[in-house]
Each structure stands twice: as C-alpha cells, then as structure tokens.
Design an enzyme around this catalytic site. Structure first.
Site, PDB file in Angstrom:
ATOM      1  N   SER A 141     -12.624  59.797 100.671  1.00 11.31           N
ATOM      2  CA  SER A 141     -13.073  60.265  99.368  1.00 11.31           C
ATOM      3  C   SER A 141     -12.722  59.246  98.284  1.00 11.31           C
ATOM      4  O   SER A 141     -13.124  58.085  98.367  1.00 11.31           O
ATOM      5  CB  SER A 141     -12.483  61.643  99.098  1.00 11.31           C
ATOM      6  OG  SER A 141     -13.119  62.276  98.012  1.00 11.31           O
ATOM      7  N   GLU A 235     -22.615  67.329 101.308  1.00 15.91           N
ATOM      8  CA  GLU A 235     -21.755  66.663 100.337  1.00 15.91           C
ATOM      9  C   GLU A 235     -22.542  66.211  99.122  1.00 15.91           C
ATOM     10  O   GLU A 235     -23.616  65.617  99.256  1.00 15.91           O
ATOM     11  CB  GLU A 235     -21.150  65.391 100.936  1.00 15.91           C
ATOM     12  CG  GLU A 235     -20.331  65.561 102.180  1.00 15.91           C
ATOM     13  CD  GLU A 235     -19.379  64.386 102.358  1.00 15.91           C
ATOM     14  OE1 GLU A 235     -18.824  63.911 101.356  1.00 15.91           O
ATOM     15  OE2 GLU A 235     -19.210  63.961 103.504  1.00 15.91           O
ATOM     16  N   HIS A 265     -17.401  67.557 103.357  1.00 14.29           N
ATOM     17  CA  HIS A 265     -16.727  66.379 102.839  1.00 14.29           C
ATOM     18  C   HIS A 265     -15.504  66.032 103.688  1.00 14.29           C
ATOM     19  O   HIS A 265     -14.688  66.896 104.008  1.00 14.29           O
ATOM     20  CB  HIS A 265     -16.299  66.673 101.403  1.00 14.29           C
ATOM     21  CG  HIS A 265     -15.696  65.525 100.680  1.00 14.29           C
ATOM     22  ND1 HIS A 265     -16.374  64.347 100.444  1.00 14.29           N
ATOM     23  CD2 HIS A 265     -14.470  65.365 100.110  1.00 14.29           C
ATOM     24  CE1 HIS A 265     -15.604  63.522  99.772  1.00 14.29           C
ATOM     25  NE2 HIS A 265     -14.435  64.110  99.569  1.00 14.29           N
TER      26      HIS A 265
END
Length: 298
Positions: A141, A235, A265
C-alpha cells in the site's frame, strides 16, 4: 479463490469512519492487523537501523546471515500502521526466502508529514547497504509507494539500487487520478476516494502531490530495478498498479504484474483465508531470490 473465501476475506475488513481521530484510526487499525498470528517460528526483535526504529524479523532455525536482506515498508496511508502490522507480510517473506527482513517503523503523518517517511526509509537503506549485503525492498500500500520513492531518492544520491523490488497494492499516485478511485469505490471493502484524500492531506501537508517522491507513478522510471506488482481488482488503488506496470514497461523496466479478480487490498494479508494469498507470497519470495545475489544495479 472460492466465493466462500472471497466473502470471508472481505468480511475481515471494512471502511472506517472518516470522522475518527488519527489516534482512533491507529488504534482500530492495530486491533485488526496486529493480532494476526505470525507462527511460532517467528520472532520480532526491536532494533534501530539508520537511526530509525525497526523490527528484525527472525525465523527460527534460520541464521539470517546470508547475502541478502529485505527492507520492508508497511502500509497505512502514511498515517496508520506499524512494523508489526507489516510483519503479516514480512514474516512469510522471511520464512520463504531465508533472508533477513527488517520491517521499518518510519515516521507517520500528520506529526511527521512528507518527506519524513522517505528520509527514514533512505537512512535505513543506506545503513543496510553498508552491511555489504544485497538489499531488496518490499512494501504494501503506502509502503509500496514508499519503496519506489526510496529507490528514486537513492538514485538521486547515486547509490546502488536494489536488485529487485516487490510491491503489494502500491499507492503511487497521490494526485488520485486513477479511474478506479471512483469506479471501484463501492467494490472496495476498505477504502473510498474520501479515505485516500484524507490520508493524502495528512501526508502532503500542502506539498505538491506531483512530486516524484510523493507520487512515484509520475517519475522517470528508466533504469529502475526489476519490479513485481501484486494487486486485487476490489481496490480503489487498482489503477495505481495498472498504470505503474504500463509506465514501467514503456520505460524499459523489467516489470511483472499479478492481478487477482475480486481480491481486496493487499490480499496477501489474508494468509489462511485465501489460497491466492499463499500463492502470492510464495511467488514474491521466489521472484526476489531469483533476482538477487550480485545483480544489484548501480
């Protein structure tokens, strides 16, 4: 991935209330992601690397004194997350590669906005380089975006670049220009555009989001090391990965892209819930080690 696995994985996460304080966001995040068991073979040893706190991820029976080390950068929008939450991905990588993994506790916004995280990651990278080992970089991320920003910062200083980089659902465009930011908002069980806007505001603190160290997607990627990107389709950050892969390929970077339909995610966090999580981590580990040991680029 079965429908049951998909439903179970999605049920583990939910969109957070945007009215929460940063302290509450951090507490809620940690309550979910710091309680995942890592396995009885994993030990986490607090260390300081480059003046930055970190966790040395130790695998029982592995000496960790080989030729390579992975600098792992956790996710959390540059606002939440810890090296312990990142250990949910870092520990399997340590176990499957046999490499030492250092999960960095870089400074978070809003207390320490851009470029504090980049400065911390670069400082740790420099010290690891001084050890004489091959230094891989991985992140999830925001940590994926930070991984690429660290490489770009290292390139500015003419430092050796890592032999390979793995990023899981990376956030590489803080301008939030990807179509999936809106198109996937209802499908994504964790984030919406509003969530990403709030994180970006905290981290940038008025800084230009087009700065390549904030949005590596916009950088000249020529000469970067081989890159593996793993992402799910559920996502808002899907386009960050798709566009990163396309730009990297256009600029002659060796890039591999894995996309899993319906996966949320950073789906490797769902180890034990989704078959694809185990597959993804095994592939990432093999991909890293196949590209190391004497193949570091200058």
């Amino acid at each position: 991935m079965s429908r049951e696995q998909r439903a179970q994985a999605r049920s583990r996460i939910q969109k957070g209330d945007l009215s929460r304080t940063v302290a509450k966001q951090r507490a809620d995040f940690n309550s979910v992601f710091e309680r995942h068991p890592l396995g009885n073979d994993i030990g986490l040893v607090p260390i300081v690397i480059g003046g930055v706190p970190a966790l040395d991820v130790k695998v029982s029976g592995a000496d960790g004194d080989g030729d390579g080390v992975i600098l792992f950068l956790h996710g959390g929008g540059y606002v939440v997350g810890t090296p312990r939450s990142g250990a949910n991905v870092a520990a399997p990588l340590a176990r499957q590669t046999g490499l030492r993994v250092v999960a960095l506790d870089y400074r978070l916004a809003p207390e320490a906005p851009f470029p504090a995280a980049v400065d911390d990651a670069l400082a740790a990278y420099k010290e690891l380089l001084d050890s004489g080992r091959e230094v891989f970089i991985a992140g999830d991320s925001a940590g994926g975006g930070l991984a690429l920003a660290t490489i770009l910062a290292a390139r500015r200083e003419d430092l050796p670049l890592p032999p390979a980089v793995v990023v899981f659902s990376p956030w590489v465009d803080l301008t939030l220009s990807g179509a999936s930011m809106d198109a996937r908002g209802d499908f994504d069980p964790l984030f919406s555009r509003a969530h990403m806007e709030a994180y970006a505001e905290h981290y940038l603190a008025g800084h230009d989001p087009k700065d390549e160290l904030a949005s590596p997607l916009l950088a000249d990627l020529t000469g970067l090391p081989p890159l593996l990107i793993q992402v799910g389709t559920a996502e808002v950050l899907l386009d960050d990965s798709l566009q990163l892969a396309a730009r990297a390929a256009e600029q002659e970077v060796d890039v591999s892209l894995d996309v899993v339909a319906g996966a949320p995610h950073v789906y490797p966090y769902m180890l034990g819930l989704m078959d694809e999580a185990e597959t993804a981590l095994a592939r990432a580990a093999q991909w890293l080690t196949q590209r190391g040991f004497g193949k570091r680029t200058a």
